[in-house]
Write a protein that holds these residues in place. Structure first.
Motif, short mmCIF file in Angstrom:
data_model
loop_
_atom_site.label_atom_id
_atom_site.label_comp_id
_atom_site.label_asym_id
_atom_site.label_seq_id
_atom_site.Cartn_x
_atom_site.Cartn_y
_atom_site.Cartn_z
N LEU A 45 -10.04 0.95 0.39
CA LEU A 45 -9.37 1.58 -0.75
C LEU A 45 -9.94 1.08 -2.07
O LEU A 45 -10.30 1.88 -2.96
N TYR A 57 -6.78 11.44 -6.58
CA TYR A 57 -5.78 10.39 -6.38
C TYR A 57 -5.95 9.86 -4.96
O TYR A 57 -6.71 10.41 -4.16
N ALA A 58 -5.25 8.78 -4.65
CA ALA A 58 -5.29 8.20 -3.31
C ALA A 58 -3.87 8.06 -2.77
O ALA A 58 -2.91 7.94 -3.54
N LEU A 172 -4.49 0.71 -8.84
CA LEU A 172 -3.36 1.33 -8.15
C LEU A 172 -2.65 2.40 -8.98
O LEU A 172 -1.78 3.11 -8.46
N VAL A 175 -2.76 5.62 -7.24
CA VAL A 175 -2.43 5.53 -5.82
C VAL A 175 -0.94 5.79 -5.57
O VAL A 175 -0.08 5.22 -6.24
#
Length: 300
Positions: A45, A57-58, A172, A175
Motif C-alpha cells: 500500500l 483512491y485506495a 492515508l 485511503v
C-alpha cells in the motif's frame, strides 16, 4: 522522507516489492483504484501510494480490528498517537539496563492490551509498543484473541518514529479503511481497479504456520473461497495479484495452488522469511505470485 511500514510483520512484503511491481498492469501516471483486502503492515500500500501519484483512491481491509483501528488513528489522530508513543518510549528506555523492570513493564502493557479497556488512541499506542518490543516483532493471538508473544531481546528499540508516522498519515488521506471479511471489499466504481491479495499463507508443514495471527483459522476452505473471490474480480474485469506460500517447495507433489489457480498466471519468486521462532526455518524459499494479467512493470 519516504514513508515505510510502521509495524514489523510476519510475511511483510517489503522484500517482494520488485516482484510485485513487475505484475502491476498500470503505468506510473495512470489513474486507478487500489484495493488490499488483507493489508497487514501495508508495505505494498505505502509503496503504491508513493509511486503512483495519480491514484484515484485506495481501500484497505483486514480482519484484525486492532490493526485497522491503528490505521484509522494514524490517519485521523496521529499527533495524539505520537504523544502516547513518546511517553511509552521514554518510560521503556529509562529502564533499558534492567531486564527485570523491562519484563514487568512489557507484560503489564500486554495485559492492558488484552483487556482492551483503553481508548482507541492509547490502545493503538500499546499495539505499536508491543510490536516494537516483542519477540521477533511477531503478532500472534490465542483462541481467546489474547496477544501472547513474549518480550523480545532488544535493549533500546525505537518505539516512536514520529517522522514516519506523519508521512504515513499523509498518505492515508487517500485511503478508505475497513475491518471485515475480504469479500466485502469490492468497490462500486467505473475506474480501473487493482487488487493485491496477501492472505494468511497456507502453512508449509504442520507447525510452520502463522495462522494464529487471528483466533480463527484461514484453512484450505478459506483459500478456496479466496480463489472464488478472485474469479469474481476477474468477471468484473478488475485486475488482481495474489501472493501465497509455494507448498510445492516443501512437497514436490503438492499441487494445491497449481490446480486451484490453473486458469491464471503463476510465477515463483524467491523471498527470505526472517520472522520465525525456529532460526532453521528462516531463509530463502520460493513464494507464489498469481495474477489475472501480465504486468507492464513499474519503471524503477
Amino acid at each position: 522522507m519516504s514513508a515505510k511500514p510502521f509495524l514489523k510483520w510476519a510475511g511483510g512484503k517489503t522484500q517482494l516489492l520488485h516482484d510485485i511491481a513487475l505484475q502491476i498492469p498500470f503505468r506510473n501516471d495512470d489513474r486507478f483504484v487500489y484495493v488490499e483486502p488483507f493489508v497487514g503492515s501495508g508495505a505494498v500500500l505505502i509503496w503504491i501510494l508513493q509511486n503512483y501519484p495519480n491514484i484515484e483512491y485506495a481501500v484497505i481491509n483486514d480482519v484484525n480490528s486492532d490493526l485497522m483501528d491503528c490505521y484509522q488513528v494514524i490517519k485521523t489522530n496521529v499527533h495524539e498517537l505520537i504523544e502516547e508513543l513518546r511517553s511509552l518510549e521514554r518510560s521503556y528506555h529509562a529502564i533499558c539496563d534492567s531486564p527485570e523492570l523491562k519484563k514487568e513493564f512489557y507484560y503489564e502493557h500486554r495485559e492492558k492490551y488484552n483487556l482492551r479497556e483503553e481508548d482507541v488512541i492509547k490502545h493503538s499506542a500499546i499495539f505499536i509498543f508491543l510490536n516494537r518490543t516483542c519477540f521477533n516483532g511477531l503478532y500472534r493471538v490465542n483462541r481467546k484473541n489474547e496477544f501472547n508473544v513474549p518480550i523480545g531481546s532488544y535493549k533500546k528499540p525505537q518505539i516512536c518514529n514520529e517522522e514516519n508516522l506523519l508521512s504515513v498519515s499523509k498518505l492515508l488521506e487517500k485511503v478508505e479503511i475497513f475491518n471485515g471479511d475480504f469479500e466485502e471489499t469490492i468497490p462500486k466504481t467505473q475506474h480501473k481497479v487493482l487488487f493485491y491479495c496477501d492472505p494468511r499463507y497456507k502453512p508449509l508443514g504442520n507447525t510452520a504456520s502463522f495462522n494464529s495471527y487471528m483466533k480463527d483459522d484461514f484453512n484450505d476452505e478459506e483459500q478456496k473461497r479466496l480463489k472464488r473471490f478472485c474469479d469474481k474480480l476477474d468477471d468484473n474485469k478488475f485486475y488482481w495479484i495474489l501472493s501465497n506460500s509455494d507448498v510445492k517447495g516443501k512437497d514436490i507433489n503438492d499441487d494445491f495452488f497449481d490446480n486451484l489457480y490453473k486458469d491464471y498466471k503463476i510465477t515463483r519468486v524467491f523471498a527470505r522469511r526472517m520472522i520465525n521462532s525456529n532460526p532453521d526455518k528462516r531463509g530463502q524459499l520460493t513464494e507464489l505470485m498469481i495474477s489475472n494479467v501480465g504486468g507492464l512493470g513499474y519503471v524503477f
